[in-house]
Scaffold this motif. Structure first.
Motif, PDB file in Angstrom:
ATOM      1  N   ASN A  57       4.322   2.678  12.207  1.00  0.00           N
ATOM      2  CA  ASN A  57       3.694   3.919  12.307  1.00  0.00           C
ATOM      3  C   ASN A  57       1.772   3.787  11.807  1.00  0.00           C
ATOM      4  O   ASN A  57       1.556   3.743  12.887  1.00  0.00           O
ATOM      5  N   THR A  58       2.065   3.142  10.973  1.00  0.00           N
ATOM      6  CA  THR A  58       0.433   2.798  10.383  1.00  0.00           C
ATOM      7  C   THR A  58       0.008   1.559  10.510  1.00  0.00           C
ATOM      8  O   THR A  58      -1.890   1.646  11.252  1.00  0.00           O
ATOM      9  N   TYR A  59       0.767   0.561  10.918  1.00  0.00           N
ATOM     10  CA  TYR A  59      -0.328  -0.517  11.053  1.00  0.00           C
ATOM     11  C   TYR A  59      -0.023  -1.648  11.983  1.00  0.00           C
ATOM     12  O   TYR A  59      -0.293  -2.342  12.487  1.00  0.00           O
ATOM     13  N   ALA A  60       1.342  -1.030  13.246  1.00  0.00           N
ATOM     14  CA  ALA A  60       2.050  -1.857  13.633  1.00  0.00           C
ATOM     15  C   ALA A  60       0.656  -1.541  15.243  1.00  0.00           C
ATOM     16  O   ALA A  60       0.376  -2.901  16.348  1.00  0.00           O
ATOM     17  N   LYS A  61      -0.522  -1.265  14.751  1.00  0.00           N
ATOM     18  CA  LYS A  61      -1.436  -1.467  15.861  1.00  0.00           C
ATOM     19  C   LYS A  61      -2.862  -1.243  15.238  1.00  0.00           C
ATOM     20  O   LYS A  61      -4.510  -0.640  16.453  1.00  0.00           O
ATOM     21  N   VAL A  62      -2.499  -1.830  14.041  1.00  0.00           N
ATOM     22  CA  VAL A  62      -4.158  -2.020  13.688  1.00  0.00           C
ATOM     23  C   VAL A  62      -5.390  -2.776  13.775  1.00  0.00           C
ATOM     24  O   VAL A  62      -4.371  -3.690  14.819  1.00  0.00           O
ATOM     25  N   THR A  63      -6.361  -2.641  13.736  1.00  0.00           N
ATOM     26  CA  THR A  63      -7.402  -3.875  14.282  1.00  0.00           C
ATOM     27  C   THR A  63      -8.284  -4.070  13.602  1.00  0.00           C
ATOM     28  O   THR A  63      -8.171  -3.545  12.404  1.00  0.00           O
ATOM     29  N   ILE A  64      -8.731  -5.618  13.045  1.00  0.00           N
ATOM     30  CA  ILE A  64      -9.309  -5.787  12.402  1.00  0.00           C
ATOM     31  C   ILE A  64     -11.025  -4.539  12.162  1.00  0.00           C
ATOM     32  O   ILE A  64     -11.289  -4.210  13.638  1.00  0.00           O
ATOM     33  N   GLY A  77      -6.487 -14.749  14.152  1.00  0.00           N
ATOM     34  CA  GLY A  77      -5.960 -14.561  13.665  1.00  0.00           C
ATOM     35  C   GLY A  77      -5.144 -13.870  12.847  1.00  0.00           C
ATOM     36  O   GLY A  77      -4.103 -13.327  12.692  1.00  0.00           O
ATOM     37  N   PHE A  78      -6.351 -12.529  12.486  1.00  0.00           N
ATOM     38  CA  PHE A  78      -5.590 -11.692  12.057  1.00  0.00           C
ATOM     39  C   PHE A  78      -4.264 -10.700  12.817  1.00  0.00           C
ATOM     40  O   PHE A  78      -2.944 -10.479  12.907  1.00  0.00           O
ATOM     41  N   ASN A  79      -4.453 -10.762  14.791  1.00  0.00           N
ATOM     42  CA  ASN A  79      -4.149 -10.458  15.272  1.00  0.00           C
ATOM     43  C   ASN A  79      -2.644 -10.700  15.565  1.00  0.00           C
ATOM     44  O   ASN A  79      -1.291 -10.340  15.400  1.00  0.00           O
ATOM     45  N   GLN A  80      -2.221 -11.990  15.594  1.00  0.00           N
ATOM     46  CA  GLN A  80      -1.278 -12.828  14.776  1.00  0.00           C
ATOM     47  C   GLN A  80      -0.364 -12.874  13.813  1.00  0.00           C
ATOM     48  O   GLN A  80       1.011 -11.658  13.695  1.00  0.00           O
ATOM     49  N   ARG A  93       3.569 -10.369  13.910  1.00  0.00           N
ATOM     50  CA  ARG A  93       4.881 -11.658  12.540  1.00  0.00           C
ATOM     51  C   ARG A  93       4.622 -10.378  11.550  1.00  0.00           C
ATOM     52  O   ARG A  93       6.425 -10.466  11.529  1.00  0.00           O
ATOM     53  N   PHE A  94       4.273  -9.561  10.876  1.00  0.00           N
ATOM     54  CA  PHE A  94       4.488  -8.254   9.834  1.00  0.00           C
ATOM     55  C   PHE A  94       5.440  -7.825  10.474  1.00  0.00           C
ATOM     56  O   PHE A  94       6.356  -6.895  10.443  1.00  0.00           O
ATOM     57  N   VAL A  95       4.664  -7.309  11.909  1.00  0.00           N
ATOM     58  CA  VAL A  95       5.386  -6.226  12.634  1.00  0.00           C
ATOM     59  C   VAL A  95       7.129  -6.673  13.036  1.00  0.00           C
ATOM     60  O   VAL A  95       8.170  -5.585  13.196  1.00  0.00           O
ATOM     61  N   ASP A  96       6.777  -7.954  13.785  1.00  0.00           N
ATOM     62  CA  ASP A  96       8.281  -8.506  14.082  1.00  0.00           C
ATOM     63  C   ASP A  96       9.046  -8.210  12.773  1.00  0.00           C
ATOM     64  O   ASP A  96      10.813  -7.971  12.738  1.00  0.00           O
ATOM     65  N   PHE A 155       1.285  -9.631   4.652  1.00  0.00           N
ATOM     66  CA  PHE A 155       0.587  -8.396   4.683  1.00  0.00           C
ATOM     67  C   PHE A 155      -0.357  -8.625   4.391  1.00  0.00           C
ATOM     68  O   PHE A 155      -1.646  -8.304   4.683  1.00  0.00           O
ATOM     69  N   ASN A 156      -1.002  -9.095   2.856  1.00  0.00           N
ATOM     70  CA  ASN A 156      -2.309  -8.956   2.152  1.00  0.00           C
ATOM     71  C   ASN A 156      -3.141  -9.999   2.912  1.00  0.00           C
ATOM     72  O   ASN A 156      -4.302 -10.109   2.787  1.00  0.00           O
ATOM     73  N   LYS A 157      -2.854 -10.741   3.581  1.00  0.00           N
ATOM     74  CA  LYS A 157      -3.347 -12.107   4.652  1.00  0.00           C
ATOM     75  C   LYS A 157      -4.123 -11.368   5.141  1.00  0.00           C
ATOM     76  O   LYS A 157      -5.401 -11.717   5.705  1.00  0.00           O
ATOM     77  N   LEU A 158      -3.724 -10.246   6.019  1.00  0.00           N
ATOM     78  CA  LEU A 158      -4.445  -9.081   6.820  1.00  0.00           C
ATOM     79  C   LEU A 158      -6.351  -8.861   6.235  1.00  0.00           C
ATOM     80  O   LEU A 158      -7.196  -9.142   6.817  1.00  0.00           O
ATOM     81  N   TYR A 159      -6.754  -9.015   4.772  1.00  0.00           N
ATOM     82  CA  TYR A 159      -7.840  -8.124   4.394  1.00  0.00           C
ATOM     83  C   TYR A 159      -8.118  -9.668   4.450  1.00  0.00           C
ATOM     84  O   TYR A 159      -9.897  -9.777   4.889  1.00  0.00           O
ATOM     85  N   GLN A 160      -7.759 -10.594   4.229  1.00  0.00           N
ATOM     86  CA  GLN A 160      -8.448 -12.012   3.936  1.00  0.00           C
ATOM     87  C   GLN A 160      -9.545 -12.433   5.561  1.00  0.00           C
ATOM     88  O   GLN A 160     -10.322 -12.959   6.182  1.00  0.00           O
ATOM     89  N   LEU A 161      -8.280 -12.281   6.576  1.00  0.00           N
ATOM     90  CA  LEU A 161      -8.364 -12.514   7.768  1.00  0.00           C
ATOM     91  C   LEU A 161      -9.672 -11.582   7.817  1.00  0.00           C
ATOM     92  O   LEU A 161     -10.497 -11.689   9.340  1.00  0.00           O
ATOM     93  N   GLU A 162      -9.836  -9.853   7.950  1.00  0.00           N
ATOM     94  CA  GLU A 162     -10.952  -9.055   8.222  1.00  0.00           C
ATOM     95  C   GLU A 162     -11.870  -9.953   8.314  1.00  0.00           C
ATOM     96  O   GLU A 162     -13.003  -9.484   8.551  1.00  0.00           O
ATOM     97  N   ASN A 163     -11.909 -10.562   6.259  1.00  0.00           N
ATOM     98  CA  ASN A 163     -13.200 -10.692   6.016  1.00  0.00           C
ATOM     99  C   ASN A 163     -13.961 -11.454   6.660  1.00  0.00           C
ATOM    100  O   ASN A 163     -14.999 -11.525   7.037  1.00  0.00           O
ATOM    101  N   ASP A 164     -13.111 -12.742   6.781  1.00  0.00           N
ATOM    102  CA  ASP A 164     -13.477 -14.106   8.086  1.00  0.00           C
ATOM    103  C   ASP A 164     -13.474 -13.624   9.379  1.00  0.00           C
ATOM    104  O   ASP A 164     -14.078 -14.463  10.055  1.00  0.00           O
TER     105      ASP A 164
END
Length: 406
Positions: free
Chosen positions: A238-245, A190-193, A197-200, A176-185
């Protein structure tokens, strides 16, 4: 003669209800002229269902100690019986299932992944809670997945049925923590993938629990643990399934996302425990009643005040001087400047004080735009009467007495 006796008994009963046997040197005032014990606060809290105890930063030990005393007072004198920490839901729910077999220190170490709560001040609070034999409950209401004990129990519970599946848990949860770096980049693909993956993984873990419930119970897991794991996964979905960059670190989007979830979790606790009187333990910003000037975050407290009105009571913490702890170390502070709310409160020469702003009628500094120190030493500008229902003032605080690892 009988009428006189009835009158005397009635007066005695009323006096008894007005007084309190609770022992604390925290003073109470509704006018900054008359100072007494905390019993004076009881009338103002009579119709309150949810009281939020703020802390201006997470790094002040005397604030923790004073709030722990207020928790004991609220429990003993007013029947508040559910304490929600600004800490992961899963960590606290799973730790609570083992409260009876854990020492106060062991529970303190695992019920929260926030290192500043691993302190002797919180340990003393946990000792009090354990002594209530279920009459007072600790839970967490944060939605963030970085929860050490949760991940540990997710792994251990899966291990009994499928060791290969269990070995994947830590990696999948930490991913899950990879989302922070992907957003920063700014890597939207990559963020959506990674999000998907986390949701699955969460859906697959829930399916694993549903398909193996009987075997898990036979292996030593409890029904409440399985329910807690499902509820924890539901919170993440509920919090992160649809989170966007942009919603992980962007401001105010990230704060809005989190605090909407915090509100929904508190709402869930209230619906699950309709007769409970709830105490919330959180940072000042999360619990405030309304938006501050130059701040456009929709904090949890705004929703709670809108939903519950006078049945919600927020008390913000203000500290005049001391040493603050944050992730980068410590720093000294003293607010000997009239621009700070703490300066004005310090003029009354009290060590620890609760001021009820609901009953406060003076046209003074409580109606002025002043500064307060908040998380990591940052400042917030606010009008005390607008932001909170009450204030907890501490003259001086050192850092929390952290529990060392054994």
């Amino acid at each position: 003669m009988n009428r006189i006796l009835v009158v005397l008994l009635t007066l005695t009963s009323c006096v008894g209800r007005a007084q309190t046997d609770f022992n604390s040197d925290i003073e109470f005032t509704a006018d900054l002229e008359n100072f007494g014990n905390l019993s004076g606060w009881k009338e103002s809290l009579e119709g309150v269902d949810i009281i939020a105890l703020g802390e201006n930063t997470h790094g002040l030990g005397e604030v923790f100690a004073a709030k722990a005393e207020l928790v004991s007072f609220l429990h003993q004198e007013l029947g508040f019986d559910l304490l929600l920490f600004e800490s992961g839901y899963g960590d606290a729910a799973l730790a609570w299932e083992r409260l009876d077999v854990l020492s106060p220190r062991e529970f303190t170490r695992i019920f929260s992944s926030n290192f500043y709560y691993h302190s002797e001040e919180i340990e003393e609070l946990v000792s009090y809670v354990k002594a209530q034999n279920g009459g007072l409950k600790i839970q967490g209401f944060d939605c963030q997945p970085q929860q050490n004990y949760l991940v540990k129990r997710m792994t251990e519970i899966a291990q009994a049925i499928d060791s290969a599946w269990a070995r994947s848990v830590v990696g999948e949860m930490n991913s899950f923590n990879k989302l922070y770096q992907l957003e920063n980049d700014r890597d939207t693909l990559g963020f959506n993938q990674q999000r998907d993956r986390f949701v699955d993984f969460l859906h697959n873990y829930n399916a694993f629990l549903n398909e193996n419930t009987d075997r898990l119970l036979a292996s030593g897991a409890t029904e409440n643990e399985i329910k807690a794991l499902k509820r924890s996964n539901e919170i993440f979905l509920n919090t992160y399934a649809k989170v966007t960059i942009g919603e992980m670190m962007g401001w105010p989007a990230s704060a809005n996302l989190r605090d909407e979830s915090l509100f929904e979790i508190v709402q869930w606790f209230k619906k699950e425990n309709p007769r409970a009187r709830i105490m919330i333990w959180a940072q000042n910003s999360h619990i405030e009643n309304k938006t501050r000037p130059n701040d456009n975050v929709s904090w949890m407290g705004h929703r709670l005040k809108s939903t519950y009105g006078d049945r919600y009571y927020s008390i913000g913490s203000v500290v005049y001087s001391g040493i603050n702890l944050n992730y980068n170390g410590t720093f000294d502070f003293e607010h000997a400047d009239k621009a700070y709310l703490a300066y004005h409160l310090n003029q009354f020469q009290r060590e620890r004080l609760v001021l009820d702003l609901r009953e406060y009628e003076q046209d003074d500094f409580t109606r002025q735009l002043l500064l307060g120190m908040e998380s990591n030493g940052n400042t917030a500008e606010f009008i005390a009467r607008d932001r909170f229902d009450g204030l907890l003032f501490i003259k001086h605080s050192d850092i929390p007495r952290l529990i060392t690892k054994e």
